[in-house]
Design a protein around this motif. Structure first.
Motif, PDB file in Angstrom:
ATOM      1  N   THR A   1     -14.683   1.572  17.295  1.00 53.96           N
ATOM      2  CA  THR A   1     -15.214   1.205  18.603  1.00 53.96           C
ATOM      3  C   THR A   1     -14.981   2.341  19.595  1.00 53.96           C
ATOM      4  O   THR A   1     -14.101   3.190  19.396  1.00 53.96           O
ATOM      5  CB  THR A   1     -14.527  -0.074  19.108  1.00 53.96           C
ATOM      6  OG1 THR A   1     -13.102   0.123  19.084  1.00 53.96           O
ATOM      7  CG2 THR A   1     -14.873  -1.262  18.236  1.00 53.96           C
TER       8      THR A   1
ATOM      9  N   LYS B   1     -20.199   1.062  20.652  1.00 50.25           N
ATOM     10  CA  LYS B   1     -19.910  -0.349  20.934  1.00 50.25           C
ATOM     11  C   LYS B   1     -18.425  -0.487  21.274  1.00 50.25           C
ATOM     12  O   LYS B   1     -17.568   0.037  20.540  1.00 50.25           O
ATOM     13  CB  LYS B   1     -20.262  -1.217  19.729  1.00 50.25           C
ATOM     14  CG  LYS B   1     -20.267  -2.713  20.011  1.00 50.25           C
ATOM     15  CD  LYS B   1     -20.773  -3.468  18.789  1.00 50.25           C
ATOM     16  CE  LYS B   1     -20.923  -4.956  19.101  1.00 50.25           C
ATOM     17  NZ  LYS B   1     -19.614  -5.574  19.401  1.00 50.25           N
TER      18      LYS B   1
ATOM     19  N   THR C   1     -27.162  -1.706  21.108  1.00 48.69           N
ATOM     20  CA  THR C   1     -26.092  -0.823  20.639  1.00 48.69           C
ATOM     21  C   THR C   1     -26.645   0.552  20.279  1.00 48.69           C
ATOM     22  O   THR C   1     -26.006   1.577  20.534  1.00 48.69           O
ATOM     23  CB  THR C   1     -25.392  -1.451  19.419  1.00 48.69           C
ATOM     24  OG1 THR C   1     -24.842  -2.713  19.787  1.00 48.69           O
ATOM     25  CG2 THR C   1     -24.285  -0.545  18.901  1.00 48.69           C
TER      26      THR C   1
END
Length: 296
Positions: free
Chosen positions: A133, A195, A171
């Motif tokens: 992430t 993300k 995304t």
């Protein structure tokens, strides 16, 4: 395509060349075949009219056998390949000149269909796999315009909605979304994604090419990635050191041995982790400040 003579006794002999259809479709493609022994096969020769310094031109229709000798009582099938360079119908004429015989003409017809925007790799599925992430991931895609016409290329990203039916940010995105590709040119597009939360994401992209009034879908791509938080597991959340002060015979503090404790750190993420470790208090220190931890 040129057939010269008939075997060793070329002057004045040999069987006449077989006639061929005056029209041939693109689907009629056959390989070179002979009914004679190996020492009677056709010997292709270079074209005597070719200029050695001339710049070769791209041919839409090409006969693989350009010139050769035809032995007596034999037959040869000349394979003709067609390569249309645009989504249009094409018509060419292949002329076979036979010495001691009549010229034979064969009309070749073909029609180019689909799109002339091409990519050297398969874009049906693009998978990034496991990624972290808050990490920007990207992939370069190179498209080629094989046509003689300029074309407008545009990428469409499928819009996503949340449980309330409101449109949310995608995304993945494409840079640039639009580009004008000149004839015989290439364009680099960048597929990017990021993300902040973990989870598996799959989105759909569509590439559309427009030439004049014609609009065609070039690619439909499913792009996906599994985003993971970088996670570490510690054997203990607290380290305790027990120290008892001592004095020497003069009442001064006596030196003591260095106190140590062991802490095991495990990477429970599916990817490699670079870990930096330091102590905020100068009274403490670690023996390894930078380590690379493989998964598990």
């Amino acid at each position: 395509c040129r057939a010269l003579g008939c075997g060793p006794d070329r002057p004045g002999g040999g069987t006449p060349a077989h006639s061929v259809p005056s029209h041939a479709g693109l689907q009629e493609r056959q390989g070179l075949q002979h009914r004679d022994q190996a020492d009677h096969h056709c010997q292709p020769n270079p074209d005597p009219c070719a200029r050695p310094n001339a710049r070769p031109q791209r041919e839409r229709v090409r006969a693989l056998l350009r010139r050769g000798y035809h032995p007596p009582e034999s037959e040869v099938v000349v394979e003709v390949s067609a390569t249309p360079d645009d989504a249009n119908p094409f018509k060419e004429t292949v002329v076979m000149t036979v010495e001691e015989g009549e010229d034979i003409s064969c009309q070749i017809k073909c029609k180019g269909t689909g799109t002339t925007i091409q990519c050297d790799e398969d874009l049906e599925v693009v998978e990034f796999g496991d990624v972290y992430t808050h990490t920007d991931i990207s992939k370069e895609v190179v498209l080629h315009n094989r046509s003689k016409k300029p074309q407008d290329v545009e990428w469409l990203v499928e819009k996503k909605k949340d449980k309330k039916g409101e449109v949310v940010d995608n995304t993945f995105k494409v840079e640039p979304l639009k580009a004008k590709m000149m004839p015989k040119s290439s364009q680099v597009f960048l597929l990017r994604g990021i993300k902040p939360r973990p989870g598996e994401i799959c989105e759909k992209l569509e590439c559309i090419a427009t030439a004049g009034k014609a609009k065609l879908t070039v690619f439909q791509t499913a792009i996906s990635a599994t985003f993971n938080h970088p996670l570490l597991e510690f054997t203990s959340r607290k380290l305790e050191f027990h120290y008892t002060g001592q004095t020497d015979s003069d009442g001064e503090p006596a030196p003591t041995d260095v106190l140590t404790n062991k802490l095991i750190i495990t990477n429970v993420s599916p990817l490699l982790l670079d870990v930096n470790i330091k102590c905020a208090d100068s009274n403490f220190a670690v023996d390894a400040t930078k380590v690379k931890l493989e998964p598990n």
